[in-house]
Design an enzyme around this catalytic site. Structure first.
Site, mmCIF file in Angstrom:
data_model
loop_
_atom_site.group_PDB
_atom_site.id
_atom_site.type_symbol
_atom_site.label_atom_id
_atom_site.label_comp_id
_atom_site.label_asym_id
_atom_site.label_seq_id
_atom_site.Cartn_x
_atom_site.Cartn_y
_atom_site.Cartn_z
ATOM 1 N N ASP A 38 -0.039 -1.091 -6.596
ATOM 2 C CA ASP A 38 -0.247 0.224 -5.982
ATOM 3 C C ASP A 38 1.090 0.914 -5.670
ATOM 4 O OD1 ASP A 38 -0.988 2.356 -4.125
ATOM 5 O OD2 ASP A 38 -2.911 1.335 -3.962
ATOM 6 N N THR A 74 -4.957 6.897 -3.849
ATOM 7 C CA THR A 74 -5.314 5.564 -4.341
ATOM 8 C C THR A 74 -6.742 5.454 -4.865
ATOM 9 O OG1 THR A 74 -3.718 4.559 -2.877
ATOM 10 C CG2 THR A 74 -5.537 3.148 -3.597
ATOM 11 N N ASP A 196 3.366 -0.029 -2.514
ATOM 12 C CA ASP A 196 2.880 1.201 -1.871
ATOM 13 C C ASP A 196 3.178 1.182 -0.376
ATOM 14 O OD1 ASP A 196 1.088 3.698 -1.967
ATOM 15 O OD2 ASP A 196 0.120 2.484 -0.423
ATOM 16 N N HIS A 200 5.498 3.849 1.729
ATOM 17 C CA HIS A 200 5.095 4.705 2.866
ATOM 18 C C HIS A 200 6.012 4.476 4.064
ATOM 19 C CE1 HIS A 200 1.474 6.477 1.275
ATOM 20 N NE2 HIS A 200 1.011 5.294 0.914
ATOM 21 N N ASP A 243 -1.249 3.450 -9.639
ATOM 22 C CA ASP A 243 -2.109 4.622 -9.443
ATOM 23 C C ASP A 243 -1.348 5.929 -9.251
ATOM 24 O OD1 ASP A 243 -1.198 3.494 -7.085
ATOM 25 O OD2 ASP A 243 -3.048 3.814 -5.972
ATOM 26 N N HIS A 347 2.232 10.152 -1.220
ATOM 27 C CA HIS A 347 1.781 10.562 -2.559
ATOM 28 C C HIS A 347 0.522 11.374 -2.357
ATOM 29 C CE1 HIS A 347 -1.249 7.370 -2.093
ATOM 30 N NE2 HIS A 347 -0.255 6.686 -1.530
#
Ligand code: AMP
Ligand code: ZN
Ligand code: ZN
Length: 404
Positions: A38, A74, A196, A200, A243, A347
């Site tokens: 991810d 996602t 991911d 973040h 993704d 994102h």
């Protein structure tokens, strides 16, 4: 069209060359393992030593990058990958959104835990195609895999649990893919979230993301070791994707919606970086005009004016007004915004933004080695996987890719 035919021909030639010493029945029995890391921005591959990604690319194919679907969140993206459908054709419009007809909100965490409620999920995911056509699917996490969609679930599936250790996800999957194991899965998925979450927390340009990318590389090394040790090298096609990418936010780059419109006159379906806005009855024109007149650092559309390639018009869950922040802007309100709560990375932006570009690579008996193909849409994964598995695909929005 011509390209697709060429691709099929090449693929058949490759498959028959690789399988010449097997019986015809076995020769069509290739497996597919779909792996998602991810939030893996395409650029991450160039920034860090990634020997295992490099080795896989050298032994297989790579896309210059993969183009996500809109919006680059996602759940919409993972579900478009496995259905080949634009978001408007499967209905998972974001990670969190309401549906008045269900009197409920889709959200992936407790307390709603909606991912396992089949009413949210439209279309036919690849594991359903697999099971319906007499083959076996096993998922070690994938958005949608926990729901019984049209009454069908993967033969093996797990309720999402981020605490399950990454290496043990691979160990379980090897058991499920093992021809001598209890399920001998034809199609399987693996999902890893760390790149991911570090993106973040620390932003895409952080040493923490570099660390997560290198850990992902080690995991990939372990995966290939297990594939070799279990004698699956000649049977298994491994597809690695993600993704979406990641953009670095700035507390200076905020669009305050309530400076332009009265929030009492709208229902906010989602906030940022794509604000999905349902104006109250009779307010549509006024709200749209106010946003249009102030259009700076974002673009605003009535949903019917969004170009076709957004695939984000024809679903009742999509509200009337769609406002897309430019990278790396955040859409918020004066009341809510708190710089302390702003994540370092985000994102969700336009699917064509370079920062949202993501990865595709594949290696296995059906793929040539050392080929790079031009960027393509994540919508094409479903057709590819159905083809590799010898399945009749359900109706979808993708097309078969030419790897030569
Ligand atoms: P996002 O909020 O877009 O950054 O989504 C990433 C997060 O989605 C991960 O960190 C997980 O917590 C969550 N997630 C991913 N897959 C699943 C799943 N199948 N079920 C529930 N949550 C998931
Ligand atoms: Zn994601
Ligand atoms: Zn994320």
């Amino acid at each position: 069209m011509k390209k697709s035919i060429l691709f099929i021909t090449v693929l058949i030639l490759i498959i028959s060359a690789c399988d010449s010493d097997r019986s015809p029945e076995e020769s069509t029995h290739q497996k597919v393992l779909l792996v998602s890391f991810d939030g893996f921005m395409n650029d991450y591959l160039d920034r860090n030593p990634t020997p295992n990604f490099d080795r896989m690319i050298a032994s297989g194919v790579k896309a210059e990058h993969m183009i996500p679907v809109f919006p680059t969140k996602t759940f919409p993206n993972h579900y478009s990958q496995v259905t080949g459908l634009y978001v408007e054709n499967h209905g998972i419009i974001s990670n969190s959104f309401p549906d008045d007809s269900l009197n409920a909100r889709f959200s992936y965490g407790p307390p709603e835990d909606s991912p396992n409620d089949e009413r949210w999920w439209g279309g036919e995911p690849i594991w359903t195609t697999v099971e319906k056509q007499g083959k076996t699917a096993a998922t070690m996490f994938w958005p949608g895999s926990e729901a019984s969609i049209n009454g069908i679930r993967p033969t093996k599936w797990k309720a999402y649990d981020g605490a399950v250790e990454n290496y043990s996800r691979i160990d379980s999957m090897m058991n499920w893919l093992d021809p001598a194991g209890d399920v001998n899965a034809d199609f399987a998925t693996l999902y890893f979230s760390d790149v991911d979450s570090q993106g973040h927390s620390y932003g895409p340009n952080s040493p923490e993301v570099d660390g997560a990318v290198m850990q992902a590389d080690s995991l990939l090394g372990y995966l290939w070791e297990q594939i070799e040790d279990n004698g699956l090298r000649e049977k298994l096609n491994v597809i690695i994707v993600s993704d979406h990418g990641m953009a670095e936010l700035s507390e200076e780059k905020v669009i305050f919606l309530d400076d332009m419109i009265d929030l009492d006159n709208v229902e906010m379906i989602d906030w940022s970086p794509v604000a999905m806005i349902e104006p109250d009855e009779g307010m549509e024109d006024e709200i749209y005009q106010a946003l249009k007149q102030n259009e700076e650092n974002y673009r605003v559309f009535l949903k019917e004016d969004l170009p076709d390639e957004y695939g984000f018009t024809d679903h009742y869950r999509i509200p009337e007004i769609i406002m897309i922040a430019d990278v790396p802007y955040t859409i918020s309100s004066r009341d809510y915004f708190d710089p302390g709560r702003l994540p370092a990375g985000m994102h969700g932006y336009d699917h064509q933004a370079p920062e949202m570009a993501t990865i595709f690579m594949a290696s296995g008996p059906a793929f040539p080695s050392g080929e790079t193909v031009p960027a393509f849409s994540a919508l094409n994964l479903y057709e590819l996987m159905a083809h590799l598995l010898g399945l009749e695909p359900a109706k979808n929005d993708g097309e078969l890719i030419d790897f030569r």
